[in-house]
Design a protein around this motif. Structure first.
Motif, mmCIF file in Angstrom:
data_model
loop_
_atom_site.group_PDB
_atom_site.id
_atom_site.type_symbol
_atom_site.label_atom_id
_atom_site.label_comp_id
_atom_site.label_asym_id
_atom_site.label_seq_id
_atom_site.Cartn_x
_atom_site.Cartn_y
_atom_site.Cartn_z
ATOM 1 N N ASN A 34 0.842 -1.210 0.000
ATOM 2 C CA ASN A 34 0.000 0.000 0.000
ATOM 3 C C ASN A 34 0.871 1.252 0.000
ATOM 4 O OD1 ASN A 34 -0.334 -1.263 2.877
ATOM 5 N ND2 ASN A 34 -0.969 0.800 3.287
ATOM 6 N N ASP A 35 0.614 2.215 0.824
ATOM 7 C CA ASP A 35 1.189 3.562 0.693
ATOM 8 C C ASP A 35 2.658 3.662 0.264
ATOM 9 O OD1 ASP A 35 -1.097 3.627 2.213
ATOM 10 O OD2 ASP A 35 -0.203 4.602 3.919
ATOM 11 N N PRO A 36 2.970 4.659 -0.558
ATOM 12 C CA PRO A 36 4.374 5.025 -0.760
ATOM 13 C C PRO A 36 4.936 5.640 0.521
ATOM 14 C CG PRO A 36 2.933 6.624 -1.852
ATOM 15 C CD PRO A 36 2.051 5.526 -1.325
ATOM 16 N N TYR A 50 7.766 1.424 0.635
ATOM 17 C CA TYR A 50 6.307 1.253 0.595
ATOM 18 C C TYR A 50 5.840 0.291 1.679
ATOM 19 C CZ TYR A 50 7.887 -2.752 -2.242
ATOM 20 O OH TYR A 50 8.541 -3.869 -2.691
ATOM 21 N N GLN A 51 4.585 0.464 2.061
ATOM 22 C CA GLN A 51 3.938 -0.440 3.007
ATOM 23 C C GLN A 51 3.809 -1.805 2.345
ATOM 24 O OE1 GLN A 51 2.205 0.627 6.456
ATOM 25 N NE2 GLN A 51 4.284 1.244 5.968
ATOM 26 N N HIS A 52 4.217 -2.829 3.055
ATOM 27 C CA HIS A 52 4.413 -4.109 2.381
ATOM 28 C C HIS A 52 4.127 -5.276 3.322
ATOM 29 C CE1 HIS A 52 6.150 -6.984 -0.293
ATOM 30 N NE2 HIS A 52 7.361 -7.026 0.241
ATOM 31 N N GLU A 58 -2.849 -9.922 0.998
ATOM 32 C CA GLU A 58 -3.702 -9.105 1.855
ATOM 33 C C GLU A 58 -2.825 -8.228 2.730
ATOM 34 O OE1 GLU A 58 -6.897 -9.599 1.470
ATOM 35 O OE2 GLU A 58 -6.512 -11.297 0.151
ATOM 36 N N TRP A 59 -3.423 -7.157 3.253
ATOM 37 C CA TRP A 59 -2.733 -6.333 4.244
ATOM 38 C C TRP A 59 -2.423 -7.207 5.444
ATOM 39 C CZ3 TRP A 59 -3.250 -4.553 9.257
ATOM 40 C CH2 TRP A 59 -2.509 -3.432 9.589
ATOM 41 N N GLY A 60 -1.264 -7.045 6.051
ATOM 42 C CA GLY A 60 -0.884 -7.800 7.246
ATOM 43 C C GLY A 60 0.174 -7.015 7.980
ATOM 44 N N PHE A 161 -2.177 8.280 15.496
ATOM 45 C CA PHE A 161 -1.078 9.246 15.482
ATOM 46 C C PHE A 161 -0.026 8.637 14.559
ATOM 47 C CE2 PHE A 161 2.782 10.778 18.121
ATOM 48 C CZ PHE A 161 2.949 11.883 17.312
ATOM 49 N N ARG A 162 -0.129 8.979 13.277
ATOM 50 C CA ARG A 162 0.723 8.224 12.346
ATOM 51 C C ARG A 162 1.104 8.991 11.078
ATOM 52 N NH1 ARG A 162 -4.315 5.727 12.486
ATOM 53 N NH2 ARG A 162 -5.539 5.852 10.567
ATOM 54 N N ASP A 163 2.001 8.355 10.337
ATOM 55 C CA ASP A 163 2.413 8.771 8.996
ATOM 56 C C ASP A 163 3.216 10.076 8.999
ATOM 57 O OD1 ASP A 163 0.758 6.604 8.519
ATOM 58 O OD2 ASP A 163 -0.934 7.815 7.852
ATOM 59 N N PRO A 164 4.339 10.114 9.727
ATOM 60 C CA PRO A 164 5.132 11.354 9.805
ATOM 61 C C PRO A 164 5.763 11.718 8.465
ATOM 62 C CG PRO A 164 6.372 9.520 10.724
ATOM 63 C CD PRO A 164 4.992 9.005 10.447
ATOM 64 N N TRP A 216 -7.325 12.033 9.291
ATOM 65 C CA TRP A 216 -6.514 12.438 8.143
ATOM 66 C C TRP A 216 -5.236 11.612 8.149
ATOM 67 C CZ3 TRP A 216 -6.536 18.540 7.913
ATOM 68 C CH2 TRP A 216 -7.748 18.956 7.330
ATOM 69 N N GLU A 217 -5.068 10.772 7.156
ATOM 70 C CA GLU A 217 -3.868 9.950 7.066
ATOM 71 C C GLU A 217 -2.848 10.606 6.137
ATOM 72 O OE1 GLU A 217 -5.912 6.120 5.866
ATOM 73 O OE2 GLU A 217 -5.168 5.488 7.816
ATOM 74 N N CYS A 218 -1.620 10.164 6.260
ATOM 75 C CA CYS A 218 -0.537 10.477 5.317
ATOM 76 C C CYS A 218 -0.417 11.956 4.915
ATOM 77 C CB CYS A 218 -0.692 9.631 4.063
ATOM 78 S SG CYS A 218 -0.682 7.877 4.426
ATOM 79 N N SER A 299 -7.606 1.350 -3.936
ATOM 80 C CA SER A 299 -8.401 1.957 -2.875
ATOM 81 C C SER A 299 -8.685 0.895 -1.817
ATOM 82 C CB SER A 299 -9.695 2.536 -3.437
ATOM 83 O OG SER A 299 -10.644 1.529 -3.555
ATOM 84 N N TRP A 300 -8.851 1.352 -0.584
ATOM 85 C CA TRP A 300 -9.030 0.412 0.521
ATOM 86 C C TRP A 300 -10.278 -0.450 0.377
ATOM 87 C CZ3 TRP A 300 -5.475 -1.419 3.354
ATOM 88 C CH2 TRP A 300 -4.380 -0.640 3.735
ATOM 89 N N ASP A 301 -11.358 0.170 -0.130
ATOM 90 C CA ASP A 301 -12.639 -0.549 -0.103
ATOM 91 C C ASP A 301 -12.878 -1.447 -1.308
ATOM 92 O OD1 ASP A 301 -13.207 0.572 2.306
ATOM 93 O OD2 ASP A 301 -14.374 2.225 1.483
HETATM 94 C C1 FRU Z 1 -2.999 4.675 4.792
HETATM 95 C C2 FRU Z 1 -2.638 3.888 6.032
HETATM 96 C C3 FRU Z 1 -1.750 4.716 6.924
HETATM 97 C C4 FRU Z 1 -1.012 3.666 7.699
HETATM 98 C C5 FRU Z 1 -0.837 2.580 6.679
HETATM 99 C C6 FRU Z 1 -0.857 1.192 7.243
HETATM 100 O O1 FRU Z 1 -3.352 3.904 3.706
HETATM 101 O O2 FRU Z 1 -3.818 3.476 6.705
HETATM 102 O O3 FRU Z 1 -2.411 5.639 7.720
HETATM 103 O O4 FRU Z 1 0.204 4.129 8.189
HETATM 104 O O5 FRU Z 1 -1.880 2.726 5.745
HETATM 105 O O6 FRU Z 1 -0.475 0.268 6.304
#
Ligand code: FRU
Length: 490
Positions: A34-36, A50-52, A58-60, A161-164, A216-218, A299-301
């Motif tokens: 997912n996210d860069p 990237y989120q991996h 699936e997300w894990g 509290f995330r995504d600095p 609000w993410e990222c 997209s997430w959904d």
């Molecule tokens: C956004 C997000 C971030 C989080 C990450 C988790 O898509 O939900 O807020 O850090 O994905 O994978």
């Protein structure tokens, strides 16, 4: 073997054949993406993390994947750099950013931890952590977490509290992170530090005032032209007019920066993309001063990946951002032009009814169609087609809308297949630039004043492109195939 070694070994042993994946869009070697994250220059090379989750589609538990590029088109895969292996990040190494420093390449990420409350119930804690490396290997520092959630002002959420996103101004590091206030409204909090290890809370940079979704993410924050832009990815938006659709999306708040109070004075809030698959964008500045944005092209959904496909998730093409006359423009990175082959062009070509133009077909293309004039009311470009499949954009002149439809792209899930976009800045001619890379289309309208990004996993043999017009239209077409076989940027 460490968690990270295990992840890298798994990736090596299970990697997906490149022929099954997009040609120039970043994908994971296997598993989920997912996210860069950490989009930055280090020692002259562009790095993207990237989120991996390598072990499934699936997300894990989140790891950080890693790749580098010299030109934003050809990417080199490197071993994953972070795995959830510490007490403070055992539930995942969530999103974050990177910066070049005197001590190396610094990654700021969110460590997620679960702990038990006194009554036995579970609590999630998110806090900001640091890892420093040489561009290949990264080490989490002993001072982690460098911003414990307890450093937030009273009432701010320690669970969200995330995504600095980090940057540096005159020797001071600043970091903007997503958060929620006591009313459960999304906000972006600002911290400052001299040494990356000791941080002080500064301010709320902006908040959603109950208007733009929930969390609000990222966040990302940067100067552009004569303004400042705060990019956020709101969750749980409700559609309100033509600008935002329901669910997760990416927005840009554009305005002035009140540096003294650490506050953005917003003047406009716009959607960054009107398509079905665009989230969590992150930007970086190149050495030649360009602001480049990349986003997760999903997209997430909506999970529309075909069963059996062992990779899941793509990034968008990196896009150059500019601000002109108060409008934000996105253009595919100019380096893509070095990889254009097999040009085909038509000038002042009349279209009426359905037509296929010789040489205009394929799934890995840079295609521009310019609608010049004519008495047409509707113009359709349909692609990834054969007798069974097609996906399309329909331009409706009266209403100034562009309607996307992937109903017949081979999707077997009950997800959003049609979405439309209102053209905000009508011009005499309509210029549609479409970047195709096997399973995606990125539409740039009128030099990128609006974009529409979507995925489709139509079998690759569906390559037809059909143009259709109810009456008569005079158009120009410029098509290139994109090939990354040779190194064209040195
Ligand atoms: C956004 C997000 C971030 C989080 C990450 C988790 O898509 O939900 O807020 O850090 O994905 O994978």
């Amino acid at each position: 073997m460490t968690e990270l070694e295990k992840a890298n070994q798994y990736r090596e042993q299970n990697r997906v054949d490149e022929g099954e994946k997009p040609v120039f869009h970043v994908t994971p070697p296997v598993g989920w993406m997912n996210d860069p994250n950490g989009f930055s220059v280090f020692q002259g090379t562009v790095h993207l993390f990237y989120q991996h989750h390598p072990y499934s589609e699936e997300w894990g538990p989140m790891h950080w994947g890693h790749c580098t590029t010299k030109d934003f088109v050809k990417w080199k895969e490197l071993p994953a750099v972070l795995a959830p292996d510490q007490r403070y990040d055992a539930a995942g190494c969530f999103s974050g950013s990177a910066i070049e420093t005197e001590e190396g390449h610094a990654l700021l990420y969110t460590g997620v931890m679960e702990r038990e409350r006194e009554d036995g119930s579970k609590e999630v804690v998110q806090h900001q952590c640091l890892a420093v490396g040489d561009g290949v290997h990264y080490k989490k520092v002993s001072e982690n977490p460098v911003i414990p959630a307890g450093q937030l002002p009273q009432g701010f959420s320690t669970e969200d509290f995330r995504d600095p996103k980090i940057w540096r101004e005159q020797g001071t590091y600043y970091l903007a992170a997503g958060n929620k206030n006591e009313k459960q409204n999304g906000q972006v909090v600002l911290f400052a530090s001299e040494d990356l290890r000791n941080w002080r809370y500064v301010s709320v940079l902006a908040d959603n005032r109950g208007k733009y979704g929930s969390m609000w993410e990222c966040p990302d924050f940067f100067p552009l032209g004569n303004k400042y832009v705060l990019v956020v990815s709101p969750q749980d938006m409700q559609s309100d007019g033509a600008e935002f659709h329901n669910g997760n999306q990416a927005a840009a708040l554009i305005g002035e920066y009140d540096r003294e109070h650490g506050h953005l004075l917003e003047e406009q809030v716009i959607s960054l993309d009107y398509g079905t698959d665009f989230y969590a964008p992150q930007t970086m500045e190149t050495e030649d001063g360009r602001r480049i944005m990349i986003a997760w092209m999903q997209s997430w959904d909506m999970n529309i990946k075909p069963a059996g496909q062992r990779w899941n998730g793509m990034m968008t093409i990196p896009r150059e951002l500019t601000l002109r006359d108060g409008r934000l423009y996105q253009q595919p990175v100019r380096e893509i032009e070095h990889y254009r082959t097999e040009p085909v062009a038509y000038v002042d070509r009349e279209i009426s009814g359905r037509c296929e133009l010789p040489g205009i077909r394929g799934r890995v293309l840079d295609l521009t169609i310019e609608l010049q004039e004519g008495d047409y009311r509707e113009f359709i470009v349909s692609f990834a087609g054969n007798e069974r499949y097609h996906t399309s954009f329909r331009y409706v002149r009266d209403t100034q809308t562009i309607e996307f439809d992937r109903t017949y792209s081979g999707i077997t899930r009950d997800v959003v297949c049609q979405r439309s976009m209102r053209i905000k800045k009508a011009e005499k001619t309509l210029k549609l630039r479409l970047i195709f890379d096997r399973f995606s289309v990125e539409l740039f309208v009128n030099d990128g004043v609006q974009t529409f990004t979507s995925t489709f996993y139509t079998p690759l043999e569906a390559e037809d492109i059909v143009l259709e017009c109810d009456k008569k239209a005079i158009i120009n077409v410029e098509k290139y195939s994109i090939s990354v076989e040779d190194d064209r940027c040195g």
